[in-house]
Write an enzyme that holds these catalytic residues in place. Structure first.
Site, PDB file in Angstrom:
ATOM      1  N   CYS A   7       0.848  -1.204   0.000  1.00 50.30           N
ATOM      2  CA  CYS A   7       0.000   0.000   0.000  1.00 50.30           C
ATOM      3  C   CYS A   7       0.880   1.249   0.000  1.00 50.30           C
ATOM      4  CB  CYS A   7      -0.927   0.006   1.200  1.00 50.30           C
ATOM      5  SG  CYS A   7      -2.388  -1.050   1.003  1.00 50.30           S
ATOM      6  N   HIS A 100      -0.409 -10.213  -4.655  1.00 47.17           N
ATOM      7  CA  HIS A 100       0.473  -9.801  -5.744  1.00 47.17           C
ATOM      8  C   HIS A 100       0.710 -10.999  -6.642  1.00 47.17           C
ATOM      9  CE1 HIS A 100       2.753 -10.884  -2.109  1.00 47.17           C
ATOM     10  NE2 HIS A 100       3.604 -11.499  -2.930  1.00 47.17           N
TER      11      HIS A 100
HETATM   12  P1  5GP Z   1       5.720 -13.253  -1.472  1.00 46.70           P
HETATM   13  O1  5GP Z   1       6.837 -14.024  -0.818  1.00 46.70           O
HETATM   14  O2  5GP Z   1       4.832 -12.582  -0.428  1.00 46.70           O
HETATM   15  O3  5GP Z   1       4.946 -14.001  -2.493  1.00 46.70           O
HETATM   16  O4  5GP Z   1       6.438 -12.102  -2.295  1.00 46.70           O
HETATM   17  C1  5GP Z   1       6.800 -10.872  -1.764  1.00 46.70           C
HETATM   18  C2  5GP Z   1       7.784 -10.265  -2.713  1.00 46.70           C
HETATM   19  O5  5GP Z   1       7.939  -8.891  -2.383  1.00 46.70           O
HETATM   20  C3  5GP Z   1       9.172 -10.898  -2.635  1.00 46.70           C
HETATM   21  O6  5GP Z   1       9.520 -11.451  -3.893  1.00 46.70           O
HETATM   22  C4  5GP Z   1      10.079  -9.737  -2.225  1.00 46.70           C
HETATM   23  O7  5GP Z   1      11.322  -9.767  -2.872  1.00 46.70           O
HETATM   24  C5  5GP Z   1       9.263  -8.515  -2.615  1.00 46.70           C
HETATM   25  N1  5GP Z   1       9.533  -7.353  -1.802  1.00 46.70           N
HETATM   26  C6  5GP Z   1       9.694  -7.323  -0.457  1.00 46.70           C
HETATM   27  N2  5GP Z   1       9.914  -6.058  -0.047  1.00 46.70           N
HETATM   28  C7  5GP Z   1       9.885  -5.281  -1.172  1.00 46.70           C
HETATM   29  C8  5GP Z   1      10.059  -3.873  -1.389  1.00 46.70           C
HETATM   30  O8  5GP Z   1      10.257  -3.071  -0.477  1.00 46.70           O
HETATM   31  N3  5GP Z   1       9.972  -3.441  -2.676  1.00 46.70           N
HETATM   32  C9  5GP Z   1       9.724  -4.297  -3.721  1.00 46.70           C
HETATM   33  N4  5GP Z   1       9.670  -3.772  -4.932  1.00 46.70           N
HETATM   34  N5  5GP Z   1       9.560  -5.629  -3.546  1.00 46.70           N
HETATM   35  C10 5GP Z   1       9.647  -6.111  -2.286  1.00 46.70           C
HETATM   36 ZN    ZN Z   2      -1.847  -3.251   1.203  1.00 52.97          ZN
END
Ligand code: 5GP
Ligand code: ZN
Length: 114
Positions: A7, A100
């Site tokens: 967000c 996402h």
């Molecule tokens: P999940 O593990 O929840 O499916 O994916 C979360 C993703 O968010 C991870 O691939 C991680 O690298 C990415 N991520 C975490 N913090 C940040 C951030 O501050 N900026 C961006 N652009 N990506 C992030």
């Molecule tokens: Zn959110």
């Protein structure tokens, strides 16, 4: 949601390498890319996990999916292939609780995933 990382990126409170945005969907580069192309497609509206989707969100998820395909095509991955992934909760490794769609492309991706 005020303490949600994505967000904050959507609101411009935290920098994000945004590659697309409209009034419902935003896409930005993953900060820890797992492939030459690694983009996250998110809804502007905070939705914590896939488990929280309702039938009213069907159009939104469709937009996210078609946007992912458009981004993959723009990066040159349409023909060779790419992967889209939603992780949901702990066993899938979800770490950010704002849904996402990962868009991964530019290298051969193994299956099954780890
Ligand atoms: P999940 O593990 O929840 O499916 O994916 C979360 C993703 O968010 C991870 O691939 C991680 O690298 C990415 N991520 C975490 N913090 C940040 C951030 O501050 N900026 C961006 N652009 N990506 C992030
Ligand atoms: Zn959110």
């Amino acid at each position: 949601m005020s303490d949600c990382l994505f967000c904050k990126i959507i609101a411009g409170q935290i920098p994000g390498a945004i590659v697309y945005q409209d009034d419902r969907v935003v896409a930005f580069k993953d900060i820890n890319a797992q492939a030459p192309t690694h983009v996250l497609v998110v809804p502007r509206r905070h939705i914590a996990t896939l488990n929280d989707l309702t039938p009213e969100d069907d159009g939104l998820v469709g937009e996210m999916t078609r946007r992912a395909a458009a981004i993959a095509k723009e990066h040159g991955h349409a023909d060779r292939g790419y992967r889209t992934v939603f992780n949901c909760n702990a066993d899938a490794g979800q770490t950010v609780f704002h849904i996402h769609m990962h868009v991964l492309g530019g290298r051969r991706l193994a299956w099954p995933p780890g």
